[in-house]
Design a protein around this motif. Structure first.
Motif, mmCIF file in Angstrom:
data_model
loop_
_atom_site.group_PDB
_atom_site.id
_atom_site.type_symbol
_atom_site.label_atom_id
_atom_site.label_comp_id
_atom_site.label_asym_id
_atom_site.label_seq_id
_atom_site.Cartn_x
_atom_site.Cartn_y
_atom_site.Cartn_z
ATOM 1 N N VAL A 131 54.853 47.353 36.765
ATOM 2 C CA VAL A 131 53.456 47.715 36.540
ATOM 3 C C VAL A 131 52.614 46.437 36.575
ATOM 4 N N THR A 132 51.590 46.436 37.398
ATOM 5 C CA THR A 132 50.697 45.274 37.491
ATOM 6 C C THR A 132 49.284 45.686 37.108
ATOM 7 N N TYR A 133 48.710 44.967 36.164
ATOM 8 C CA TYR A 133 47.320 45.156 35.766
ATOM 9 C C TYR A 133 46.503 43.994 36.309
ATOM 10 N N GLY A 134 45.362 44.300 36.882
ATOM 11 C CA GLY A 134 44.475 43.247 37.360
ATOM 12 C C GLY A 134 43.108 43.337 36.717
ATOM 13 N N ASN A 135 42.449 42.207 36.595
ATOM 14 C CA ASN A 135 41.071 42.138 36.092
ATOM 15 C C ASN A 135 40.916 42.764 34.710
ATOM 16 N N MET A 136 41.717 42.293 33.765
ATOM 17 C CA MET A 136 41.516 42.662 32.353
ATOM 18 C C MET A 136 40.541 41.660 31.762
ATOM 19 N N ALA A 137 39.402 42.164 31.318
ATOM 20 C CA ALA A 137 38.322 41.281 30.886
ATOM 21 C C ALA A 137 38.558 40.727 29.488
ATOM 22 N N GLY A 138 38.233 39.461 29.323
ATOM 23 C CA GLY A 138 38.231 38.833 28.001
ATOM 24 C C GLY A 138 36.831 38.409 27.635
ATOM 25 N N ASP A 139 35.865 39.292 27.899
ATOM 26 C CA ASP A 139 34.453 38.924 27.826
ATOM 27 C C ASP A 139 33.865 38.930 26.421
ATOM 28 N N ALA B 70 56.376 39.663 33.069
ATOM 29 C CA ALA B 70 57.126 38.939 34.088
ATOM 30 C C ALA B 70 57.232 37.461 33.711
ATOM 31 N N ILE B 71 58.395 36.885 33.966
ATOM 32 C CA ILE B 71 58.624 35.480 33.628
ATOM 33 C C ILE B 71 57.542 34.606 34.261
ATOM 34 N N GLY B 72 56.946 33.753 33.468
ATOM 35 C CA GLY B 72 55.872 32.882 33.947
ATOM 36 C C GLY B 72 54.500 33.501 33.822
ATOM 37 N N GLY B 73 54.443 34.773 33.389
ATOM 38 C CA GLY B 73 53.159 35.442 33.248
ATOM 39 C C GLY B 73 52.453 35.080 31.955
ATOM 40 N N SER B 74 51.190 35.424 31.888
ATOM 41 C CA SER B 74 50.387 35.108 30.710
ATOM 42 C C SER B 74 49.239 36.105 30.609
ATOM 43 N N LEU B 75 48.764 36.329 29.395
ATOM 44 C CA LEU B 75 47.604 37.190 29.165
ATOM 45 C C LEU B 75 46.371 36.388 28.784
ATOM 46 N N ILE B 76 46.409 35.098 28.994
ATOM 47 C CA ILE B 76 45.287 34.244 28.621
ATOM 48 C C ILE B 76 44.314 34.125 29.795
ATOM 49 N N PRO B 77 43.074 34.625 29.644
ATOM 50 C CA PRO B 77 42.103 34.537 30.741
ATOM 51 C C PRO B 77 41.492 33.150 30.849
ATOM 52 N N THR B 78 41.049 32.836 32.047
ATOM 53 C CA THR B 78 40.269 31.615 32.259
ATOM 54 C C THR B 78 38.803 31.970 32.037
ATOM 55 N N LEU B 79 38.206 31.395 31.003
ATOM 56 C CA LEU B 79 36.833 31.736 30.655
ATOM 57 C C LEU B 79 35.841 30.803 31.354
ATOM 58 N N THR B 80 34.824 31.378 31.932
ATOM 59 C CA THR B 80 33.763 30.616 32.574
ATOM 60 C C THR B 80 32.679 30.318 31.544
ATOM 61 N N TYR B 81 32.379 29.047 31.360
ATOM 62 C CA TYR B 81 31.432 28.603 30.344
ATOM 63 C C TYR B 81 31.837 29.076 28.948
ATOM 64 N N GLY B 82 33.114 29.394 28.794
ATOM 65 C CA GLY B 82 33.606 29.845 27.495
ATOM 66 C C GLY B 82 33.108 31.210 27.074
ATOM 67 N N LEU B 83 32.567 31.990 28.039
ATOM 68 C CA LEU B 83 31.933 33.255 27.687
ATOM 69 C C LEU B 83 32.583 34.471 28.328
ATOM 70 N N TYR B 84 33.002 34.384 29.586
ATOM 71 C CA TYR B 84 33.528 35.560 30.259
ATOM 72 C C TYR B 84 34.623 35.151 31.248
ATOM 73 N N GLY B 85 35.505 36.082 31.500
ATOM 74 C CA GLY B 85 36.611 35.848 32.411
ATOM 75 C C GLY B 85 37.555 37.025 32.383
ATOM 76 N N ASP B 86 38.524 37.020 33.269
ATOM 77 C CA ASP B 86 39.503 38.103 33.274
ATOM 78 C C ASP B 86 40.879 37.542 33.628
ATOM 79 N N VAL B 87 41.880 38.417 33.490
ATOM 80 C CA VAL B 87 43.247 37.982 33.718
ATOM 81 C C VAL B 87 44.047 39.164 34.252
ATOM 82 N N GLY B 88 45.083 38.886 34.998
ATOM 83 C CA GLY B 88 46.000 39.913 35.479
ATOM 84 C C GLY B 88 47.405 39.613 34.986
ATOM 85 N N ALA B 89 48.237 40.636 34.928
ATOM 86 C CA ALA B 89 49.606 40.452 34.448
ATOM 87 C C ALA B 89 50.513 41.495 35.070
ATOM 88 N N THR B 90 51.784 41.118 35.223
ATOM 89 C CA THR B 90 52.799 42.018 35.759
ATOM 90 C C THR B 90 53.871 42.245 34.708
#
Length: 225
Positions: free
Chosen positions: A46-54, A200-220
């Protein structure tokens, strides 16, 4: 076992597939290659894409689950989000928030479902480990047509095709084969199916935040033993 709170993470993209079902049987001098399917039927991925950390709340949620999943060492139940193709009467219904279930933790729920249940199904008769056929009784819902995902307990499967029908009972060919033996009357979950899986090995749920305010992340997530 905790259920990944997909209803809160709200991924924009979801892919559910079966991976690594075949191995090469060798290449002949003519150039043709035989493919050998393993009797276990591969693994559900199962792959999730664009999970927002906004928001701070979502960022905390992702941080908490990234820590809990321990880089793929700890398993959880991952929703397949396949209601669109389920044998469901077409009426309204949204994911039921985890706090609505008695005893549920909002961050680490143990049960998630829909506010309006339109599908109830169960197995008919016993089925052995690695069985590729299963009879499903649709207690409530629409006809099974083939291509639907479902889960029994912690294991996910999909209907390859319907072999026969007797009233509300559908004899189905399924894939992957049953991971565990099931008994007569076992609940079949079409609305909110899940699979026991690890990050999945090497995966992460930590998003890259732009200006520390918004961003998203994908995971398998890969099916766990």
């Amino acid at each position: 076992m905790y259920v990944l709170p997909t209803h809160l993470l709200n991924p924009d993209d979801v892919t559910v597939r079966v991976d690594r079902r075949t191995v090469s049987g060798g290449v002949a001098l003519s150039g043709s290659e035989d493919a050998i399917e393993t009797d276990g039927g591969g693994r559900v991925v199962v792959t999730y894409g664009n999970m927002a950390g906004d928001t701070p709340a979502l960022e905390r949620l992702l941080n908490a689950w990234d820590s809990y999943l321990a880089g793929g060492a700890v398993a959880c139940l991952v929703p397949l989000v396949t209601l669109r193709t389920a044998p469901r009467l077409w009426i309204g219904g949204k994911p039921k928030p985890a706090p609505d279930f008695a005893g549920n933790d909002p961050i680490f729920p143990t049960a998630v479902g829909y506010r309006v249940r339109t599908i109830e199904a169960e197995t008919v008769g016993d089925a052995a480990l690695r069985a590729t056929t299963l009879t499903i009784r649709m207690v409530r819902g629409s006809p099974v047509l083939g291509g639907e995902w479902f889960s029994i307990g912690e294991r996910a499967h999909r209907v390859e095709r319907v072999l026969s029908r007797d009233g509300l009972d559908y004899e189905c060919r399924i894939n992957p084969p049953l991971r565990v033996a099931v008994t007569d009357g076992a609940a079949v979950e079409f609305e909110w199916p899940v699979v026991k899986a690890t990050l999945a090995i090497g995966g992460s749920l930590i998003p890259t935040l732009t200006y520390g305010l918004y961003g998203d992340v994908g995971a398998t997530f890969v099916e766990a033993p």
